[in-house]
Motif scaffolding. Structure first.
Motif, PDB file in Angstrom:
ATOM      1  N   THR A 337       0.829  -1.205   0.000  1.00 26.88           N
ATOM      2  CA  THR A 337       0.000   0.000   0.000  1.00 26.88           C
ATOM      3  C   THR A 337       0.865   1.257   0.000  1.00 26.88           C
ATOM      4  O   THR A 337       0.583   2.218  -0.728  1.00 26.88           O
ATOM      5  N   LEU A 338       1.924   1.260   0.793  1.00 30.75           N
ATOM      6  CA  LEU A 338       2.798   2.431   0.869  1.00 30.75           C
ATOM      7  C   LEU A 338       3.570   2.659  -0.421  1.00 30.75           C
ATOM      8  O   LEU A 338       4.029   3.778  -0.684  1.00 30.75           O
ATOM      9  N   SER A 339       3.720   1.619  -1.235  1.00 29.70           N
ATOM     10  CA  SER A 339       4.461   1.770  -2.489  1.00 29.70           C
ATOM     11  C   SER A 339       3.646   2.487  -3.572  1.00 29.70           C
ATOM     12  O   SER A 339       4.187   2.835  -4.623  1.00 29.70           O
ATOM     13  N   VAL A 340       2.353   2.687  -3.318  1.00 32.67           N
ATOM     14  CA  VAL A 340       1.510   3.405  -4.287  1.00 32.67           C
ATOM     15  C   VAL A 340       1.713   4.900  -4.052  1.00 32.67           C
ATOM     16  O   VAL A 340       0.932   5.572  -3.386  1.00 32.67           O
ATOM     17  N   THR A 341       2.802   5.406  -4.588  1.00 30.81           N
ATOM     18  CA  THR A 341       3.194   6.800  -4.444  1.00 30.81           C
ATOM     19  C   THR A 341       2.814   7.590  -5.702  1.00 30.81           C
ATOM     20  O   THR A 341       2.315   7.027  -6.681  1.00 30.81           O
ATOM     21  N   ASN A 342       3.098   8.876  -5.676  1.00 36.30           N
ATOM     22  CA  ASN A 342       2.861   9.706  -6.857  1.00 36.30           C
ATOM     23  C   ASN A 342       3.615   9.141  -8.062  1.00 36.30           C
ATOM     24  O   ASN A 342       3.073   9.065  -9.170  1.00 36.30           O
ATOM     25  N   GLU A 343       4.867   8.738  -7.863  1.00 36.98           N
ATOM     26  CA  GLU A 343       5.666   8.212  -8.961  1.00 36.98           C
ATOM     27  C   GLU A 343       5.069   6.914  -9.505  1.00 36.98           C
ATOM     28  O   GLU A 343       5.028   6.686 -10.720  1.00 36.98           O
ATOM     29  N   TYR A 344       4.603   6.053  -8.608  1.00 39.74           N
ATOM     30  CA  TYR A 344       3.992   4.782  -9.022  1.00 39.74           C
ATOM     31  C   TYR A 344       2.731   5.044  -9.835  1.00 39.74           C
ATOM     32  O   TYR A 344       2.508   4.431 -10.889  1.00 39.74           O
ATOM     33  N   ILE A 345       1.898   5.959  -9.350  1.00 38.34           N
ATOM     34  CA  ILE A 345       0.633   6.264 -10.032  1.00 38.34           C
ATOM     35  C   ILE A 345       0.904   6.866 -11.413  1.00 38.34           C
ATOM     36  O   ILE A 345       0.305   6.451 -12.410  1.00 38.34           O
ATOM     37  N   CYS A 346       1.800   7.852 -11.462  1.00 40.15           N
ATOM     38  CA  CYS A 346       2.106   8.497 -12.746  1.00 40.15           C
ATOM     39  C   CYS A 346       2.702   7.498 -13.733  1.00 40.15           C
ATOM     40  O   CYS A 346       2.396   7.527 -14.930  1.00 40.15           O
ATOM     41  N   SER A 347       3.539   6.600 -13.237  1.00 44.95           N
ATOM     42  CA  SER A 347       4.132   5.592 -14.108  1.00 44.95           C
ATOM     43  C   SER A 347       3.065   4.625 -14.613  1.00 44.95           C
ATOM     44  O   SER A 347       3.078   4.221 -15.790  1.00 44.95           O
ATOM     45  N   THR A 348       2.126   4.260 -13.736  1.00 49.14           N
ATOM     46  CA  THR A 348       1.034   3.374 -14.146  1.00 49.14           C
ATOM     47  C   THR A 348       0.172   4.032 -15.218  1.00 49.14           C
ATOM     48  O   THR A 348      -0.178   3.414 -16.229  1.00 49.14           O
ATOM     49  N   LEU A 349      -0.162   5.311 -15.008  1.00 48.28           N
ATOM     50  CA  LEU A 349      -0.962   6.039 -15.991  1.00 48.28           C
ATOM     51  C   LEU A 349      -0.203   6.182 -17.307  1.00 48.28           C
ATOM     52  O   LEU A 349      -0.772   5.991 -18.390  1.00 48.28           O
ATOM     53  N   ALA A 350       1.077   6.527 -17.220  1.00 49.51           N
ATOM     54  CA  ALA A 350       1.881   6.712 -18.432  1.00 49.51           C
ATOM     55  C   ALA A 350       2.000   5.411 -19.211  1.00 49.51           C
ATOM     56  O   ALA A 350       1.909   5.398 -20.449  1.00 49.51           O
ATOM     57  N   GLY A 351       2.197   4.307 -18.504  1.00 47.35           N
ATOM     58  CA  GLY A 351       2.295   3.023 -19.178  1.00 47.35           C
ATOM     59  C   GLY A 351       1.004   2.663 -19.897  1.00 47.35           C
ATOM     60  O   GLY A 351       1.019   2.108 -21.004  1.00 47.35           O
ATOM     61  N   PHE A 352      -0.126   3.013 -19.293  1.00 50.96           N
ATOM     62  CA  PHE A 352      -1.404   2.725 -19.929  1.00 50.96           C
ATOM     63  C   PHE A 352      -1.604   3.594 -21.164  1.00 50.96           C
ATOM     64  O   PHE A 352      -2.037   3.127 -22.214  1.00 50.96           O
ATOM     65  N   VAL A 353      -1.269   4.887 -21.040  1.00 52.65           N
ATOM     66  CA  VAL A 353      -1.461   5.822 -22.149  1.00 52.65           C
ATOM     67  C   VAL A 353      -0.633   5.412 -23.357  1.00 52.65           C
ATOM     68  O   VAL A 353      -1.047   5.604 -24.514  1.00 52.65           O
ATOM     69  N   GLN A 354       0.549   4.838 -23.122  1.00 52.78           N
ATOM     70  CA  GLN A 354       1.431   4.459 -24.222  1.00 52.78           C
ATOM     71  C   GLN A 354       0.924   3.257 -25.005  1.00 52.78           C
ATOM     72  O   GLN A 354       1.371   3.008 -26.121  1.00 52.78           O
ATOM     73  N   GLN A 355      -0.030   2.516 -24.454  1.00 60.14           N
ATOM     74  CA  GLN A 355      -0.557   1.354 -25.160  1.00 60.14           C
ATOM     75  C   GLN A 355      -1.405   1.803 -26.352  1.00 60.14           C
ATOM     76  O   GLN A 355      -2.071   2.836 -26.312  1.00 60.14           O
ATOM     77  N   ASP A 356      -1.404   1.017 -27.391  1.00 59.75           N
ATOM     78  CA  ASP A 356      -2.236   1.309 -28.555  1.00 59.75           C
ATOM     79  C   ASP A 356      -3.696   0.929 -28.320  1.00 59.75           C
ATOM     80  O   ASP A 356      -4.597   1.516 -28.913  1.00 59.75           O
ATOM     81  N   ASP A 357      -3.912  -0.062 -27.459  1.00 65.51           N
ATOM     82  CA  ASP A 357      -5.271  -0.524 -27.172  1.00 65.51           C
ATOM     83  C   ASP A 357      -5.600  -0.172 -25.725  1.00 65.51           C
ATOM     84  O   ASP A 357      -4.937  -0.620 -24.796  1.00 65.51           O
ATOM     85  N   TRP A 358      -6.629   0.635 -25.544  1.00 65.77           N
ATOM     86  CA  TRP A 358      -6.982   1.090 -24.199  1.00 65.77           C
ATOM     87  C   TRP A 358      -8.029   0.210 -23.522  1.00 65.77           C
ATOM     88  O   TRP A 358      -8.684   0.626 -22.578  1.00 65.77           O
ATOM     89  N   THR A 359      -8.200  -0.980 -23.998  1.00 63.26           N
ATOM     90  CA  THR A 359      -9.098  -1.917 -23.326  1.00 63.26           C
ATOM     91  C   THR A 359      -8.542  -2.245 -21.945  1.00 63.26           C
ATOM     92  O   THR A 359      -7.353  -2.546 -21.814  1.00 63.26           O
ATOM     93  N   PRO A 360      -9.365  -2.183 -20.893  1.00 64.72           N
ATOM     94  CA  PRO A 360      -8.845  -2.488 -19.562  1.00 64.72           C
ATOM     95  C   PRO A 360      -8.389  -3.938 -19.442  1.00 64.72           C
ATOM     96  O   PRO A 360      -8.946  -4.822 -20.092  1.00 64.72           O
TER      97      PRO A 360
END
Length: 450
Positions: A337-360
């Protein structure tokens, strides 16, 4: 609703796309003296809310706003025909008292779907409503003043737009080279084959807060004596989830005829609003969730199920082996839980945005826990007609192993933890008889009330 709600269509955020396409159906339970007046006030309140926030009347639909991306979604205004088919507010009168979800199917060809304002299946359609309300009026008596100042509303269309932009900014704050992908290849978790052996039911489990606190202190004490102990401030929430996880695994293992996986996977749903450097306010109405997977060895769980001299002989006491196992699970949960930091969240969002398919791509696990306990449900003023909120529930049984830690209600002047869980009823019965559940005063599992 005479005027058709209109707004400029907007693309959903990466948070919205990474969440599975489902409709959650929370139940807010009141005991008004006369239900006719509260339902009229509630309808007025819903229509007034839509007038102020028209996007709530909108639909999630496919979008072509991002070239080169597939399965992108946007929110768009509804048609008049769609609103007539699925109105913003409806009242459903039930012909008999309904005391529990187990009784629902016994009445007038009823099912849990009768208590939801729209069919569950709409979540997966190309046109899916964002928000709907249904008042279920029971024979046993199941808003705010419509003239209250709009200044009390904590969000508006402009603020929502700014907060969506904040999420897109966070998703682009990390360069492609800096995006980190969690590597779970070393883990040996496999889905439990007996997970859906019977239809899931929604039940409620109650915990004694004092006993949870006592167990936390025992876990902290036993961890301090471990040679490789790293100082970590365990929370009651982490200890509670660990107790739930352990009792579920032992119940599922004892109910299964097959061999368990070598590992168990716990999925924790984290609210990111306050964890971003540029914080999202609690009033933001879009999704703001990321999940964190935590793993545990099944070998330790299996060893805790066998006969041993240090096993508890009393219902109010756990042996050292169980406490150490719980402490290690709680420490892993806390670290995750503590590892979910601003950097973790931004990296997760960025990794998703970079995908060509946005299907969850939803994360699976033996257990998925969402903690909504901190929400101040009791502090909401629903006005004199509806009266105080008596209870909160979730009309969910579609997703096995999904659990909600809900805001506590005082019962018999006792402070409790409350959990709504969706599980095989046979597994729930075995959980009820687990040593951990008995130790925490969880021998009583109350069926979720409507």
């Amino acid at each position: 609703m005479t005027d058709l709600p209109t707004f400029e269509p907007y693309m959903l955020t990466p948070f919205d796309h990474s969440t599975s396409p489902i409709h959650l159906t929370p139940l807010f339970i009141f005991h008004p003296n006369n239900p006719s007046n509260p339902t009229a006030i509630l309808e007025t309140g819903v229509h007034r809310l839509i007038a102020l926030l028209p996007f709530l009347a909108g639909n999630v639909t496919p979008s072509s706003r991002l070239q080169g991306k597939e399965n992108v979604l946007e929110a768009a205004p509804p048609t008049r025909e769609f609103l007539q088919l699925y109105p913003m507010f409806r009242v459903k009168h039930h012909c008999k008292p309904v005391q529990s979800i187990n009784e629902v199917g016994a009445h007038e060809d009823a099912s849990p779907k009768r208590f939801a304002p729209i069919p569950y299946e709409l979540a997966g359609e190309d046109v899916s409503p964002i928000f709907r309300v249904q008042a279920n009026v029971m024979l046993d008596a199941c808003c705010q003043n419509p003239g209250v100042s709009v200044n009390r509303l904590t969000t508006n269309r402009l603020k929502e737009e700014q907060r969506r932009q904040l999420i897109f900014d966070a998703s682009s704050s990390i360069s492609t080279e800096d995006v980190t992908h969690e590597d779970n290849s070393a883990h040996d978790w496999e889905p439990n084959g007996d997970m859906a052996s019977q239809p899931s039911v929604c039940d409620r489990i109650l915990l004694d807060d004092r006993k949870v606190g006592g167990l936390k202190e025992s876990c902290v004490g036993i961890l301090k004596n471990q040679p490789n102990w790293k100082r970590i401030n365990l929370s009651r929430t982490s200890v509670f989830i660990a107790a739930l996880w352990l009792s579920l695994l032992r119940a599922r293992i004892s109910s299964s005829s097959g061999s368990p996986s070598k590992e168990s996977c716990l999925v924790i749903v984290n609210d990111c609003r306050s964890r971003l450097d540029r914080k999202l306010p609690a009033s933001y109405m879009g999704n703001a969730l990321v999940v964190k997977e935590v793993y545990a060895s099944i070998e330790a769980v299996l060893s805790s199920m066998g006969p041993s001299e240090d096993r508890a002989s009393r219902a109010d006491h756990l042996g050292p082996r169980d406490i150490l196992l719980l402490a290690n699970l709680a420490a892993a949960i806390q670290s995750g839980t503590l590892s979910v930091t601003n950097e973790y969240i931004c990296s997760t969002l960025a990794g998703f945005v970079q995908q060509d398919d946005w299907t969850p791509n939803p994360c699976l696990g033996d257990l998925m826990v969402s903690v909504i306990r901190p929400f101040d449900i009791h502090g909401i003023d629903f006005g004199p007609s509806l009266g105080p909120l008596k209870d909160i529930d979730m009309l969910e049984s579609r997703f096995p192993s999904a659990e909600w830690v809900v805001p506590p209600f005082e019962r018999a002047n006792q402070k409790l933890w409350e959990l709504i869980l969706s599980l095989d009823p046979a597994v729930i019965e075995k959980m009820r008889n687990d040593d951990v559940m008995k130790c925490l005063g969880l021998s009583q599992v109350v069926v979720a009330k409507l």
